[in-house]
Design an enzyme around this catalytic site. Sequence first.
Site, PDB file in Angstrom:
ATOM      1  N   ASP A 305      -4.832   4.523  -6.984  1.00 43.59           N
ATOM      2  CA  ASP A 305      -4.437   3.139  -6.781  1.00 43.59           C
ATOM      3  C   ASP A 305      -4.914   2.346  -8.001  1.00 43.59           C
ATOM      4  OD1 ASP A 305      -3.363   0.842  -5.769  1.00 43.59           O
ATOM      5  OD2 ASP A 305      -4.141   1.125  -3.743  1.00 43.59           O
TER       6      ASP A 305
HETATM    7  C1  BGC Z   1      -1.983  -1.552  -3.911  1.00 44.53           C
HETATM    8  C2  BGC Z   1      -0.941  -0.466  -3.900  1.00 44.53           C
HETATM    9  C3  BGC Z   1       0.147  -0.793  -4.882  1.00 44.53           C
HETATM   10  C4  BGC Z   1      -0.455  -1.004  -6.255  1.00 44.53           C
HETATM   11  C5  BGC Z   1       0.573  -1.321  -7.323  1.00 44.53           C
HETATM   12  C6  BGC Z   1      -2.458  -1.895  -5.309  1.00 44.53           C
HETATM   13  O1  BGC Z   1      -3.268  -3.033  -5.321  1.00 44.53           O
HETATM   14  O2  BGC Z   1      -3.077  -1.142  -3.120  1.00 44.53           O
HETATM   15  O3  BGC Z   1      -0.421  -0.312  -2.609  1.00 44.53           O
HETATM   16  O4  BGC Z   1       1.101   0.228  -4.893  1.00 44.53           O
HETATM   17  O5  BGC Z   1      -1.373  -2.087  -6.192  1.00 44.53           O
HETATM   18  O6  BGC Z   1       1.123  -2.565  -7.171  1.00 44.53           O
END
Ligand code: BGC
Length: 767
Positions: A305
């Site tokens: 993530d």
């Molecule tokens: C979130 C993810 C997301 C990623 C990209 C993160 O803060 O937890 O679910 O895919 O950002 O935007």
Amino acid sequence: MTGDPPSTTRRSFLAGASSLALLAIAQRVCGQTRSSPADEAAIEALIGRMTVAEKAGQLSLFADPIRIGTQDRINPDAGPKIDENLAQRIREGRLVGLFNGTGAAAGRELQRLAIEESRLGIPLLFGGDVLHGLRTVFPIPLGEAASFDPALAERTARAAAVEATAHGLHWTFAPMVDIGRDQRWGRVAEGAGEDPHLGSLFAAARVRGFQGRRLSDPDSLLACPKHFVGYGAAIGGMEYNSVEMSEQTLHEVYLPPFKAAFDAGAMSSMSGFNDLNGVPLTAHRALLTGLLRERWKFRGLVVSDYTADRELIMHGVAADEREATRLAILAGVDISMQSDLYNQHLPSLVDSGELPVAVVDDAVRRVLRIKQLLGLFENPYRSLDPAVERRNTRTTSARQLARESARSSIVLLKNRGDILPLRKAGQKIALIGPFGADVANLAGPWAPFADMRDAVSIEQGLLDTLRDPALLETVKGCDPEQEIRGGFERARAAAKDADVVLLAIGETQDMSGEAASRTDILLPIVQQKLAEIVIATGTPTIVLLRNGRALALEGAVRDAHALLVTWFLGVETGHAIVDILFGDHSPSGRLPVSFPQSAGQQPFWYAHRPTGRPQTTAEDPYWKARYRHVSNEPLFAFGHGLTYSRFEYGELDVGDGRMAWDGSLSVRMKLTNTGPREAEEVVQLYVHDRVASLSRPVRELKGVQKLRLAVGASRDVSFTLRRADLCFYDAQMKLVAEPGEFSVWLAPSAASGVAKTFVLESPAPGG
Ligand code: BGC
């Protein structure tokens, strides 16, 4: 050393081109998720030509700095600024791709740089958060789960994929398959609710929808079930918090939707921000490698993530960025999102011998395999055609599907005196509340590419439908979280003057989603006040709840004539709501999350264990496992939802009530539509293991059928149960089914239904 030194000479570029050609040939013969030996050989040849720096580049993903689009709420800028040097980065092969930028023409140019101007010509991968539509926004995933209709989710995911690929995306960071049992956690909105069985059905359906027939088709979107795993169990429902859970719960509740998604063909996954029993998922080798790759044989890639590898330092398991990098790649995180750590540290970690180059190669292999399966080596410009982008944006059919999915997501909780459906003429309607005319809270918390220019508010839906629009009066009453001058007075007057009130109250979209946990799950105080004032007028009131989680409903709201859960329904919100209000369609949604009696009961879910002193009746407060002032009965149970007809459940038939060890049990019942309209019923199959070596949940969902019946029609409904449906992890973490007596229900919710018992027989001797 692993490969040629960097060179931009013509000769080496041509050599790169020949490995591309080899991959392209191999691509033509591959199936959906399997590469042929020729593909694999071509990938090996390419890896053999890469420097460690180029390998690190293939493992480094960045937010698109130039094509951000309509996003107004993005992640904190926690990564490096790559806008000034983006072209140079691409030429140097220092990124695997970009995410959260769209646009076919600009994407084509970025791809051209990668193909024509980088040494190896490896195509870029474009990803993004497309959870419930790109421009055309469908209901939030939690809302759509309320349809209890995975086939519908498959269709909306397909439509989302068609639009997203038209805008240049290859990869969606979806479906979000975290189980959400604590409604304080804001990201419940992004998933399919509290139940692993329902969650698994939706996870698989969405993967099928996103990925389509073959990953290499230009409108196929690589799925990425996230956030692996346990993230939804954040302690106290607080976003990003630690997670503590038993191995049994992990395997029985939180992992199954992931398994279902991988079985449906998902070829990527995102690891969670959270730690699990002290081990951050970004460094969780036992789960990312031991379980995922070795036991489950997952051949896809894992992406971290957002900056989660660097966050290993804050978790307190890495002293510095270098160590964080090493932990993450060794655990099995193939791609580092946004931190740039892999670019910065992998080459020197390999150089110093602290990290075997084979580990890096494994990750690169998985990434190149995905690019190859997507057909990018054969056609790097797939999904980057401006003509297709124009053609497939906000199509009429997607819009129709948005309306259908939105109305299927609405849950009718209560309908006293059959006040609904309403007549389209002849009565004065007061639409009261901050969400009546609102268009800023239709998309939901995380639809970063939404085009809401002609999204339909509730008020607009009513104006489009009512025979005499002059009979509609709209009054805001208050803002979502504060009073407006004279608002309550105007609301009271409008309610008094009307024949019926539609009260549109609930949450704004930024009260749920990422980083939006709430300490309670009540309506904002000012809206509760508004509801009290309006309902006190005595005018029949229909509450239209807007919400991204289950809410704890209090006071007058509970006494309203009718209550509808309308989530965040997307571009067709207003039309979908009028479809239901005026009875053009009967409601068919069911709650994928339990509504508690009180906010303080969180976490609250139906499939809990019984305790030694279970409450036996709602009135039984003494020395029982319950809070002092509220019963454990849900206010509205998981699976609950009314319609404009009535369904009668006949007696349950389980034959002789015996399931042989290797046999099956058929569970049947006659369902009759005894009400006044054609409608849909969601028949739910639950089981309970009455005596087992570990205490088992009071009920567990094992099957769902959504059936449409004409007035007066009957249908024999039949489910087949097998031993596998009765399994659980015992104290030694062995997956077992234990012979003995079980309860089984066919039910319209987790708190009702017709029941019988049956016996799972012991295996035959020697069997
Ligand atoms: C979130 C993810 C997301 C990623 C990209 C993160 O803060 O937890 O679910 O895919 O950002 O935007």
